[in-house]
Design an enzyme around this catalytic site. Structure first.
Site, short mmCIF file in Angstrom:
data_model
loop_
_atom_site.label_atom_id
_atom_site.label_comp_id
_atom_site.label_asym_id
_atom_site.label_seq_id
_atom_site.Cartn_x
_atom_site.Cartn_y
_atom_site.Cartn_z
N ASP A 97 6.75 -1.04 9.96
CA ASP A 97 5.78 -1.88 10.65
C ASP A 97 5.29 -3.02 9.77
O ASP A 97 4.58 -3.90 10.23
CB ASP A 97 4.58 -1.03 11.10
CG ASP A 97 4.62 -0.75 12.59
OD1 ASP A 97 5.52 -1.28 13.27
OD2 ASP A 97 3.74 -0.01 13.07
N ASP A 115 -2.00 11.14 16.90
CA ASP A 115 -1.43 12.48 16.77
C ASP A 115 -2.24 13.50 17.57
O ASP A 115 -1.71 14.21 18.43
CB ASP A 115 -1.32 12.89 15.29
CG ASP A 115 -2.55 12.58 14.46
OD1 ASP A 115 -3.51 11.98 15.00
OD2 ASP A 115 -2.58 12.93 13.27
N LYS A 144 0.62 2.97 14.84
CA LYS A 144 1.71 3.93 14.62
C LYS A 144 2.26 4.48 15.95
O LYS A 144 3.47 4.74 16.05
CB LYS A 144 1.18 5.08 13.76
CG LYS A 144 2.24 6.09 13.43
CD LYS A 144 1.64 7.22 12.63
CE LYS A 144 2.64 8.34 12.48
NZ LYS A 144 1.97 9.56 11.96
N LYS A 180 0.83 -1.20 0.00
CA LYS A 180 0.00 0.00 0.00
C LYS A 180 0.87 1.25 0.00
O LYS A 180 0.42 2.33 -0.37
CB LYS A 180 -0.89 0.02 1.25
CG LYS A 180 -2.09 -0.90 1.15
CD LYS A 180 -2.89 -0.73 2.41
CE LYS A 180 -4.23 -1.43 2.34
NZ LYS A 180 -4.93 -1.30 3.63
N GLU A 181 2.09 1.12 0.50
CA GLU A 181 3.00 2.26 0.54
C GLU A 181 4.27 1.86 -0.21
O GLU A 181 5.20 1.32 0.39
CB GLU A 181 3.33 2.62 2.00
CG GLU A 181 2.08 2.88 2.81
CD GLU A 181 2.33 3.27 4.27
OE1 GLU A 181 1.58 4.11 4.77
OE2 GLU A 181 3.26 2.74 4.91
N ASP A 219 5.56 10.90 8.00
CA ASP A 219 4.96 9.73 7.37
C ASP A 219 5.64 9.51 6.04
O ASP A 219 6.13 10.46 5.42
CB ASP A 219 3.46 9.96 7.13
CG ASP A 219 2.67 9.95 8.43
OD1 ASP A 219 3.24 9.54 9.46
OD2 ASP A 219 1.50 10.37 8.41
O1 LIG Z 1 0.32 0.17 12.31
C1 LIG Z 1 0.67 1.17 11.70
C2 LIG Z 1 -0.22 1.93 10.92
C3 LIG Z 1 0.25 3.04 10.24
N1 LIG Z 1 1.55 3.41 10.33
C4 LIG Z 1 2.03 4.62 9.60
O2 LIG Z 1 1.23 5.72 9.92
C5 LIG Z 1 1.30 6.68 8.88
C6 LIG Z 1 -0.06 7.26 8.59
O3 LIG Z 1 -0.86 6.33 7.95
P1 LIG Z 1 -1.79 6.70 6.69
O4 LIG Z 1 -2.43 5.47 6.22
O5 LIG Z 1 -1.03 7.52 5.73
O6 LIG Z 1 -2.92 7.53 7.42
P2 LIG Z 1 -3.44 9.01 7.18
O7 LIG Z 1 -4.88 8.99 7.51
O8 LIG Z 1 -3.03 9.56 5.89
O9 LIG Z 1 -2.66 9.75 8.36
C7 LIG Z 1 -3.14 10.78 9.17
O10 LIG Z 1 -3.79 10.28 10.32
C8 LIG Z 1 -3.00 9.43 11.13
C9 LIG Z 1 -3.81 9.07 12.36
O11 LIG Z 1 -4.96 8.37 12.02
C10 LIG Z 1 -1.71 10.11 11.54
O12 LIG Z 1 -0.88 9.16 12.16
C11 LIG Z 1 -1.00 10.62 10.32
O13 LIG Z 1 0.19 11.26 10.65
C12 LIG Z 1 -1.92 11.56 9.59
O14 LIG Z 1 -1.27 12.06 8.43
C13 LIG Z 1 1.91 5.99 7.68
O15 LIG Z 1 3.23 6.47 7.50
C14 LIG Z 1 1.91 4.53 8.09
O16 LIG Z 1 2.98 3.84 7.55
C15 LIG Z 1 2.43 2.68 11.11
O17 LIG Z 1 3.61 3.00 11.18
N2 LIG Z 1 1.97 1.59 11.77
MN LIG Z 2 -1.12 9.60 5.11
#
Ligand SMILES: O=c1ccn([C@@H]2O[C@H](COP(=O)(O)OP(=O)(O)O[C@H]3O[C@H](CO)[C@@H](O)[C@H](O)[C@H]3O)[C@@H](O)[C@H]2O)c(=O)[nH]1
Ligand SMILES: [Mn+2]
Length: 734
Positions: free
Chosen positions: A145, A448, A282, A115-116, A306
């Site tokens: 992760d 966050d 996260k 996914k990433e 991120d």
């Molecule tokens: O178990 C996990 C799940 C996610 N991530 C990381 O968390 C980040 C955010 O995930 P993403 O899917 O991009 O979520 P977004 O909704 O875009 O993120 C927003 O919302 C998140 C909280 O829900 C915050 O952590 C993010 O910083 C904020 O940008 C990414 O780098 C993931 O790789 C982890 O490291 N471990």
């Molecule tokens: Mn994001």
């Protein structure tokens, strides 16, 4: 009005108040009076209602409008004293010698190689490794992760490429330090650019080949070090269950770039995972990384980033330092937050991906009180912030993890590596304060929001740093379902905080005062779904049954409704205008607000409710960052992408049908003269407004491409629309 902090007459930063402050305050008072009058009217008609039906209708509006009033009044708090800041990074070196700059630990999170895409993660890492900052003070930690050998492989390649990329950027003063973004434009004027581009493309092809095959083939493994590293992916290794992997890819005490400068540290970390212990998503990853980085470098400043957001300006750390190095604010300054900004957004920002309220307007307002909330990425922390309030230090169990501990051993020494592995273990946090009182806080899907909020409750201040040239630039989802799932996760996470014992309305107000407590109440977001659902259906169903439920045009109450509606909308429009957003983007933003109200907020509230009763558990669904070519094309053409038969689309489609039917039927009623336009005008207007907002949905129903609303959803929605009509017929007509 402006305040300047100076050192020998050289300011590091200034700020000024928004010119709209007074107007905002006056309007808030007037508008609040109007809203109170409206609620008073509802209360009166509730008391005087003559039938059960009218009682229930009035009650519904009283509840809905009270929620609107609550959300409106809490949103006023940040609008009272917005401030705008400016930094002078050019003065920094004259105030503090570069050799005295603090070291930087930068943590980049990734969680899923499919996914990433690892190439995106690599780009993010390269963009910050290339910061204009003394390389011996920079350490980049990649938190994986997903526990994926594919990501590690990509980083081994990236480490090699970095030794060319970093000197290239420095020698040519390149501004765009994310290679992908740099090579998107033609740079044939620079002779080395072509060479570097070929190198970059080669790496990209190789990494993407490996991803496609799903494993790192033997032919790609060149040295003994690499072979040893990949051996850790044994047969029983899964992403949910595996030992800690820490791989130092670049070590600034020994690795040098092709121009013979030292390289920043680059360290790959995948914390231990086990099915038997919860990993806290996260937040858990960040805490593990805070500890691992403490054992290796323990820099006083920590950037969390991120993987979907690269650096867009190599001077960014300097901007953050303009605050961290200011002795006047230093002792209480917890973090400096940069806004989330995005690239590749269509002209109208169809999905309101820019989220200007959340990422810009609100933080500017909160910055005028105690500082903005933390938004998960693009945030520089003082490491000390994670260990108790400014005047109440909470030591971590192990003194070696203390923010003031100086690491005096090389990062690859056996003692350091052993400790690093130890603190990344999944049971390390058992019976400790990690996640509750120290580090990033657990218990919410929006770690966050929760963490920034708790830190501010402890007495930390924060700064909103919003330079004209965006400091970071991120990917955002380009289809509706990803957007809605993302906001649903946020909505649930926010409710987890708002309905806990840490609710901003109680705990927050007590700890930080009324204004900050209220400002954090946007976390009640999901309850918008109640008034939005009411207004999307009730006036329309009444209209279909010829029932007048709002004041007539000739009544003074009618004007009150007009004032409240136009006032709220105009205020929102002005907010967007003041930060330079076009009318079109504003329209998309308000439309997405309504769409979310009928989908992510609604389903989020329901799921949260189930979770509270222990009926369901909720996970962190990582948003996909993979671009589908067809989807991208439709995105550019501005057509909304539905595609999947998701229940999230059902209330939306139903609302679109009901509004259209009501609007049409309203005309019939008026022409038949059975019920005058006078009484039905407001309901007709609401239905018409609904239709204007539902345009992409009608298009989605009649389109024939892959992104259309699946026929199944249309059929189910039509059926529900009829059922609603029938139910309304039975209840409203008597
Ligand atoms: O178990 C996990 C799940 C996610 N991530 C990381 O968390 C980040 C955010 O995930 P993403 O899917 O991009 O979520 P977004 O909704 O875009 O993120 C927003 O919302 C998140 C909280 O829900 C915050 O952590 C993010 O910083 C904020 O940008 C990414 O780098 C993931 O790789 C982890 O490291 N471990
Ligand atoms: Mn994001």
């Amino acid at each position: 009005m402006s305040t300047t902090t100076t050192h020998n007459d050289l300011p590091l930063h200034t700020h000024k108040r928004s010119r709209r402050t007074t107007a905002n305050r006056v309007f808030a008072v007037v508008h609040s009076c109007a809203i109170l009058a409206l609620l008073y009217r509802h209360a009166l008609s509730l008391l005087h209602s003559t039938s059960l039906t009218s009682f229930l209708i009035t009650l519904t509006f009283l509840i809905s409008d009270s929620i609107l009033a609550f959300m409106y009044s809490t949103a006023q708090s940040p609008r009272m004293t917005p401030i705008y800041r400016k930094e002078f990074p050019e003065n920094l070196k004259r105030v503090v010698k570069e050799s005295d700059f603090p070291a930087l630990d930068m943590i980049i999170c990734t969680a899923d190689p499919f996914k990433e895409p690892p190439m995106n993660v690599v780009n993010t890492a390269l963009s910050v490794m290339a910061y204009d900052y003394p390389t011996d003070k920079v350490s980049v930690y990649v938190s994986d992760d997903g526990g994926s050998a594919l990501t590690l492989f990509a980083f081994m390649e990236a480490a090699r490429f970095a030794s060319h990329w970093l000197p290239f950027c420095r020698e040519n003063s390149i501004v765009e330090r994310c290679p992908e973004a740099y090579f998107e434009t033609d740079h044939s004027r620079l002779p080395e650019a072509d060479k570097i581009k070929i190198m970059y493309q080669g790496m990209k092809v190789m990494v993407n080949n490996v991803i496609e095959r799903g494993k790192v083939g033997d032919e790609y493994i060149t040295g003994e070090r690499e072979r040893l590293a990949f051996r850790k992916w044994t047969d029983g290794f899964t992403r949910q269950d595996h030992p800690t992997i820490i791989q130092v890819l670049l070590d600034n005490s020994e690795d040098r770039d092709i121009a013979d400068n030292s390289m920043p540290n680059l360290i790959y970390v995948s914390r231990e995972k086990s099915r038997t212990s919860h990993h806290n998503f996260k937040a858990g990853a960040l805490n593990a990384l805070l500890r691992v980085s403490a054992t290796m470098t323990n820099a006083p400043i920590v950037l969390t980033l991120d993987c979907d957001m690269f650096s867009n300006d190599p001077q960014t750390p300097h901007r953050a330092l303009c605050y961290f190095l200011d002795p006047k604010i230093q002792s209480e300054l917890g973090y400096v937050q940069f806004p989330q900004r995005f690239h590749g957004i269509d002209k109208s920002d169809m999905y309101a991906s820019e989220n200007r309220h959340l990422f810009e307007i609100n933080p500017q307002g909160m910055d005028g009180v105690l500082g903005p909330n933390y938004v998960g990425t693009g945030c520089f922390f003082s490491r000390r912030v994670f260990f108790g309030g400014p005047s109440k230090f909470l030591p971590p169990g192990n003194p070696q993890l203390s923010p003031n501990n100086v690491v005096d051993k090389p990062i690859q020494s056996p003692e350091v590596l052993e400790l690093a592995h130890h603190v990344a273990a999944c049971n390390y946090e058992k019976n400790s304060n990690w996640g509750s009182k120290i580090g990033v806080r657990y218990g919410s899907l929006v770690e966050d929001y929760f963490t920034g909020y708790r830190l501010q409750c402890e007495g930390w201040k924060s700064i909103f740093c919003n330079p004209d040239k965006p400091a970071f630039s991120g990917d955002s989802p380009i289809n509706l379902i990803d957007v809605l799932n993302q906001t649903k996760r946020w909505a649930i996470g926010l409710l987890e905080v708002c309905f806990s014992r840490y609710s901003p309305i109680t705990f927050g107000i007590k700890a930080m005062g009324l204004r900050m407590g209220l400002a954090y109440c946007y976390g009640f977001w999901a309850i918008w779904s109640i008034p939005i659902t009411t207004y999307a259906f009730l006036p329309q169903l009444a209209l279909l049954n010829g029932l007048t439920i709002f004041p007539k045009v000739s009544e003074p109450w009618f004007l009150l409704y007009v004032f409240v509606f136009i006032g709220a909308y105009f205020e929102d429009l002005l907010d967007f205008h003041s930060i330079g957003v076009t009318f079109q983007k504003w329209w998309s933003d308000q439309r997405m607000w309504l769409i979310k109200g009928l989908s992510s907020f609604l389903f989020g509230s329901i799921e949260f409710f189930f979770k509270s009763f222990g009926i369901a558990t909720l996970g962190f669904n990582v948003t996909s960052k993979v671009l589908d070519e067809d989807q991208s094309k439709r995105y550019e053409q501005g057509s909304m992408e539905f595609g999947v038969p998701s229940p999230l689309f059902v209330p939306l489609t139903t609302a679109a049908i009901v509004n259209l039917a009501a609007f049409a039927w309203g005309h019939v009623e008026v022409f038949r003269g059975s019920n005058g336009l006078e009484g039905l005008l407001m309901q007709m207007f609401i239905a018409g407004f609904g239709i204007a907002n539902c345009m992409p949905i009608y298009e989605g129903i009649i389109r024939s491409d892959k992104g259309k609303i699946p026929t199944k959803i249309t059929l189910v929605s039509t059926f529900i629309a009829f059922a609603l009509y029938a139910a309304a017929y039975v209840t409203l007509r008597n």
